[in-house]
Enzyme design. Structure first.
Site, PDB file in Angstrom:
ATOM      1  N   GLU A  12       0.804  -1.219   0.000  1.00  0.00           N
ATOM      2  CA  GLU A  12       0.000   0.000   0.000  1.00  0.00           C
ATOM      3  C   GLU A  12       0.837   1.269   0.000  1.00  0.00           C
ATOM      4  O   GLU A  12       0.312   2.349  -0.290  1.00  0.00           O
ATOM      5  CB  GLU A  12      -0.942   0.001   1.206  1.00  0.00           C
ATOM      6  N   ASP A 197     -11.593  -5.672  -2.616  1.00  0.00           N
ATOM      7  CA  ASP A 197     -12.463  -6.848  -2.551  1.00  0.00           C
ATOM      8  C   ASP A 197     -13.834  -6.409  -2.072  1.00  0.00           C
ATOM      9  O   ASP A 197     -13.992  -5.329  -1.506  1.00  0.00           O
ATOM     10  CB  ASP A 197     -11.888  -7.900  -1.592  1.00  0.00           C
TER      11      ASP A 197
END
EC number: 3.2.2.9
Length: 232
Positions: A12, A197
């Site tokens: 990230e 997701d």
């Protein structure tokens, strides 16, 4: 202006870290903080580690050592809003814990004693993020983001969150802890994350497959947002 940026995982933060010029690294308390300039703007990028404790520890160290004027929490999130798909953006107007329960003493579900029920993101940062979304022509949802020390991967956890927080747009594991620390330090914050997701029984498979997509999209958003905040 100095802008603090927080991500939990290597995946990230790596794209943003690679863009920082004159980069220096501070390793402290299990966290890594990278300071320098992002397109000419002073930034301090924290890789906190996963979960609420790691995020709170890292955010505190970042605020104490680097004194940023604002905090942007970036990275990935599980989508709860029906319109969200992988790569879309979520922007917080509020963050709450989904795994805190002291309702026996009269508090709201998710509220801790001595704290508000939710932590409000800064209106100016929200407006700047929404401007960047329009400029980049991205699909995005603004709303409540909920956090807890669990990866939501199935019907039981998902149903509980939907029951307690029917308006939540995304779920993840750090944002509310960061918001909590910013609240205590009186530093403005906003959460700007990309969907990796949808929080269902396949979410662990989708997360592994699409984390890179989410990281790319969240990096694009943060880089653009930093420019907007620095130059108007």
């Amino acid at each position: 202006m100095k802008i603090g940026i927080i991500g939990a995982m290597e995946e990230e933060v790596t794209l943003l870290r690679d863009k920082i010029e004159n980069r220096q690294t501070l390793t402290l308390g299990g966290c890594e903080i990278y300071t320098g300039q992002l397109n000419g703007t002073d930034v301090a990028l924290l890789k906190s580690g996963i979960g609420k404790v790691a995020a709170a520890l890292g955010a505190t160290l970042l605020l104490e050592h680097c004194k940023p004027d604002v905090i942007i929490n970036t990275g990935s999130a599980g989508g709860l809003a029906s319109t969200l798909k992988v790569g879309d953006i979520v922007v917080s107007d509020e963050a709450r814990y989904h795994d805190a329960d002291v309702t026996a003493f009269g508090y709201e579900y998710g509220q801790l004693p001595g704290c508000p029920a939710g932590f409000k993101a800064d209106d100016k940062l929200i407006a700047a993020a929404e401007y960047c979304i329009r400029e980049l022509n991205l699909n995005a949802v603004r709303g409540l983001i909920v956090s807890g020390d669990a990866f939501i991967n199935g019907s039981v956890g998902l149903a509980k969150i939907r029951h307690n927080f029917p308006n939540a747009v995304a779920v993840e594991m750090e944002a509310t802890a960061i918001a909590h620390v910013c609240y205590n330090f009186k530093v403005p914050f906003v959460v700007v994350r990309a969907i990796s997701d949808v929080a269902d029984q396949q979410s662990h498979l989708n997360f592994d497959e699409f984390l890179a997509v989410a990281a790319k999209q969240s990096t694009l958003m943060v880089e653009t947002l930093v420019q907007k905040l620095a130059h108007g």
